[in-house]
Design a protein around this motif. Structure first.
Motif, PDB file in Angstrom:
ATOM      1  N   ALA A   2       0.871  -1.174  -0.131  1.00 17.78           N
ATOM      2  CA  ALA A   2      -0.176  -0.096   0.126  1.00 17.78           C
ATOM      3  C   ALA A   2       0.860   1.312   0.131  1.00 17.78           C
ATOM      4  O   ALA A   2       2.040   1.274   0.537  1.00 17.78           O
ATOM      5  N   ARG A   3       0.295   2.167  -0.655  1.00 16.16           N
ATOM      6  CA  ARG A   3       1.243   3.564  -0.808  1.00 16.16           C
ATOM      7  C   ARG A   3       0.655   4.466   0.546  1.00 16.16           C
ATOM      8  O   ARG A   3      -0.458   4.358   0.809  1.00 16.16           O
ATOM      9  N   GLU A   4       1.552   5.341   1.024  1.00 16.84           N
ATOM     10  CA  GLU A   4       1.208   6.334   1.820  1.00 16.84           C
ATOM     11  C   GLU A   4       0.651   7.450   1.201  1.00 16.84           C
ATOM     12  O   GLU A   4       1.350   7.889   0.337  1.00 16.84           O
ATOM     13  N   PRO A   5      -0.423   7.982   1.788  1.00 17.30           N
ATOM     14  CA  PRO A   5      -0.865   9.201   1.012  1.00 17.30           C
ATOM     15  C   PRO A   5       0.118  10.364   1.147  1.00 17.30           C
ATOM     16  O   PRO A   5       1.029  10.455   1.976  1.00 17.30           O
ATOM     17  N   ASN A   6       0.063  11.278   0.103  1.00 18.77           N
ATOM     18  CA  ASN A   6       0.751  12.236   0.113  1.00 18.77           C
ATOM     19  C   ASN A   6       0.324  13.376   1.015  1.00 18.77           C
ATOM     20  O   ASN A   6      -0.543  14.229   0.398  1.00 18.77           O
ATOM     21  N   GLU A   7       0.474  13.637   2.478  1.00 12.24           N
ATOM     22  CA  GLU A   7      -0.179  14.284   3.167  1.00 12.24           C
ATOM     23  C   GLU A   7       0.341  15.834   2.926  1.00 12.24           C
ATOM     24  O   GLU A   7      -0.529  16.688   3.323  1.00 12.24           O
ATOM     25  N   ARG A  10      -2.006  16.541   0.192  1.00 15.91           N
ATOM     26  CA  ARG A  10      -3.410  16.561   0.771  1.00 15.91           C
ATOM     27  C   ARG A  10      -3.754  17.912   1.449  1.00 15.91           C
ATOM     28  O   ARG A  10      -4.972  18.579   1.282  1.00 15.91           O
ATOM     29  N   SER A  50      -3.747  10.098  -2.984  1.00 15.92           N
ATOM     30  CA  SER A  50      -3.142   8.781  -2.331  1.00 15.92           C
ATOM     31  C   SER A  50      -1.713   8.299  -2.333  1.00 15.92           C
ATOM     32  O   SER A  50      -1.562   7.336  -1.876  1.00 15.92           O
ATOM     33  N   GLY A  51      -0.861   9.000  -2.976  1.00 14.91           N
ATOM     34  CA  GLY A  51       0.585   8.729  -2.940  1.00 14.91           C
ATOM     35  C   GLY A  51       1.117   8.312  -4.171  1.00 14.91           C
ATOM     36  O   GLY A  51       2.171   8.196  -4.161  1.00 14.91           O
TER      37      GLY A  51
END
Length: 154
Positions: A2-7, A10, A50-51
């Motif tokens: 799973a990719r980490e979201p681009n905070e 975001r 979403s990353g």
């Protein structure tokens, strides 16, 4: 995996108060102005948040769209994007440092003016400062012309 979201992206997206479609449309407008044939849609915007890292040619378009909306320069680092490979890292580091310095300066100016008025309010017999502060914040300041000056001279 799973990719980490681009905070970072975001947070900028939330600050811009855009829907995914509005985000994509803003990027497309910048692309048209830049005479680029790159086009994106809301699914692309969703993937970025979403990353997924946007394509290298689209990143400057995203940064420009966000910069216009937020009224300040947005760098690759601000948006959580990797630095462009064709750019000298020393130059990019200097540019980012200058932008950070400008941001800090603007924050300090706001804090200094707030502190000045706070101190003035605590000093006895400075009621006129309160009136000036409210006049400035509401935009109801007055002008004194030569006629008023002539009236007050003996």
């Amino acid at each position: 995996m799973a990719r980490e979201p681009n905070e970072q992206l975001r947070q900028l997206h939330q600050e811009a108060k855009w829907t995914l479609g509005q985000f994509a449309n803003a990027v497309n407008r910048v692309a048209i102005e830049a005479m680029s044939d790159q086009r994106v849609d809301k699914s692309n915007a969703h993937k970025w948040l979403s990353g997924h890292t946007p394509r290298e040619v689209v990143r400057p378009l995203i940064l420009e769209a966000l910069s216009r909306r937020l009224g300040r320069p947005i760098t690759h680092a601000d948006a959580g994007f990797p630095s462009p490979p064709d750019q000298d890292t020393t130059t990019q580091g200097t540019f980012d440092s200058l932008l950070d310095l400008g941001r800090l300066t603007m924050e300090r100016r706001g804090m200094l003016s707030l502190g000045l008025f706070s101190v003035a309010l605590s000093v006895p017999d400075w009621e006129d400062v309160v009136g000036r502060l409210s006049a400035v914040t509401t935009g109801k300041t007055g002008r004194i012309g030569m006629h008023e000056v002539e009236l007050s001279t003996p």
